[in-house]
Write a protein that holds these residues in place. Sequence first.
Motif, mmCIF file in Angstrom:
data_model
loop_
_atom_site.group_PDB
_atom_site.id
_atom_site.type_symbol
_atom_site.label_atom_id
_atom_site.label_comp_id
_atom_site.label_asym_id
_atom_site.label_seq_id
_atom_site.Cartn_x
_atom_site.Cartn_y
_atom_site.Cartn_z
ATOM 1 N N ASP A 260 0.815 -1.214 0.000
ATOM 2 C CA ASP A 260 0.000 0.000 0.000
ATOM 3 C C ASP A 260 0.851 1.267 0.000
ATOM 4 N N GLN A 261 2.165 1.125 -0.081
ATOM 5 C CA GLN A 261 3.093 2.265 -0.060
ATOM 6 C C GLN A 261 3.971 2.187 -1.308
ATOM 7 N N GLN B 36 7.144 6.662 3.447
ATOM 8 C CA GLN B 36 6.067 7.615 3.711
ATOM 9 C C GLN B 36 6.695 8.957 4.051
ATOM 10 N N THR C 104 -1.681 6.111 2.992
ATOM 11 C CA THR C 104 -1.328 4.986 2.122
ATOM 12 C C THR C 104 -2.531 4.599 1.267
ATOM 13 N N VAL D 222 -3.841 7.161 -1.594
ATOM 14 C CA VAL D 222 -2.412 7.452 -1.493
ATOM 15 C C VAL D 222 -2.185 8.962 -1.575
#
Length: 620
Positions: free
Chosen positions: A180-181, A186, A229, A247
């Motif tokens: 999810d990244q 991040q 994310t 995102v």
Amino acid sequence: MSRVPTAELSRYLLTGQVSRRGCLYARNPRIAVCTLLRPTRQTRNVSSHAATSTKLPPSVIASAGNPLRKQLKDEAKALKASGKKKKKNANNQTVPGWELTVGIEIHAQLNTARKLFSAAATSFNDPPNSHVALFDVAMPGSQPLFQPETLIPAVRAALALNCAIQPVSRFDRKHYFHWDQPAGYQITQYYHPFARDGRVVLRARDGIAPEDGDRVEIDIKQVQMEQDTAKTTAQPGNVHWLDFNRVGLPLIEIITQPQIHHPATAAAFVRKVQMLLSSVDACVSGMEAGGLRADVNVSVRRAEDVGTGRLGTRTEIKNLSSFKAVEDAIIAERDRQIAVLETGGMVEGETRGWSLGSTETRRLRGKEGEVDYRYMPDPDLGPVVIGEDLVAHLASSMGMLPDAEIDELVETYGLSSKDSLSLMMLDDGARIQYFYNVLEELETRLGLSEGSDQRHALLAANWCLHELGKLTELPSDLDMTPDGECRVPSGDLAAILSHLHKREITARVAKDLLWGVFRGEISAGGVAQAIEAGSLWFQEISEQDYAKLADAVVQGEDKVLGEFLRFKQGKAKAYPHGKLMFLVGKMMRAGPEQRMDPASAERVLRARIEGVYLPALEGS
């Protein structure tokens, strides 16, 4: 790890086509790599390169929109099926010989039109992958571009939390790999956040644990901006769908000092923060709708260690999505840690999860530390400079904060603290605006001036909170808008309450009219016409008719009348109000339907008891 070709990476990020060669499958061949929802072209896309999507299957839509009330019911059923008995939280705030310490991290989605580092539109319920910029999915060569307008709700939130706004803040990269990244890191503000040193005051009316007394202050260590994310939706067969709309959405992370010692106080803190963010229009929605998530850090230590300053080993429980989950998860983790220590074991620093219906937290992974995340300044982003003039303008335009508003509702309108809090929390703050709309229209219809009797305000609050709530299973079904309107227009509810307040209709008729407006059977502005058409005007019976009914219902009730006589003679301490209402109920059932007022029946009956029935008993 071998290099993934750019063309292959592009197919993975934009169309979900994943090669079976290389590292994506090498770690665990039993787990299928996440697939993406394939997009369809959207004319409203902000970016020409945004991805698109097909519709979700009905089962996925149902699970994604699973209402909180249903989740709580499922949790209760699961607990009952497990055969385990759960102590009531009110009696489970402390464990003798042990002290609990909790720190909280709250992630709130900011109310902005753009993402944090791209011009793509923020999206909450739009089709998956319909608002995705190149930087959002880390396409090679794309660069972050800080969107200055995201500062406005962030600063307003920090001011509501009594924080000191930092003139200069900077962004850092927090490295970890997960599907999810997309970038593998991040962007956040770990070392130089934009706000520090805040505090939130909690009072007894906020629902803190009784052990904390009437008031407790929780210090805010810092508030930092960071990007969200992707959203992961699990599918059967170890398949996951990713929605990259999320995102890069702008978040603030609110980090407290480890100062909370009771589970109920932790839940009250999260509830208070949500209310504060809503009051300054900083957050898009509350916990129930997914706009706010909480992580809690839990540790325990023996009572004899309290004075040493040393805390126990902490564990983190991730992504709690309701106030009840916050309290329940803390209690479960506290009890688990105490059990481990009492048997001679050691608590491991780790990340744990919590599921609805569970009675225990579960291990997710070992706890990452600062070294694991390899924090570093982001080389593509310059410092954020916040001017004093901006801070001063936002501070002066925030309006009334929740505590001051609750005080006004209690002191000016006579509402209870509980009802005031409920009005302010429901519908992300829209319900209290609906109450003000109804109240303003009601006062106009009644011709009331400022400082007059406020019984009409209590009537309006009761109907806006309780009677309106009976119309639907979920508050969202009312279609409440931010400006305080819903499927029952405020003007129509005010019209109903005006007639009820003037005793021109009965409470039962008023409730029937409310249902009619809600269902669309009564058109907007048509309350009076509906009353006229149905001959629903209240035509009350006379005082003599009330007296006759009273005389009829007391026949054979000598024992009940004897209770009133004992009170009059000083042989009973309390007035037998319950007996009085028993007789009033008999009168209401015996009289003509829709032509009697309970208050009038009580007044006449009380007068006849004191002036007729008791003298007759004393003389007999």
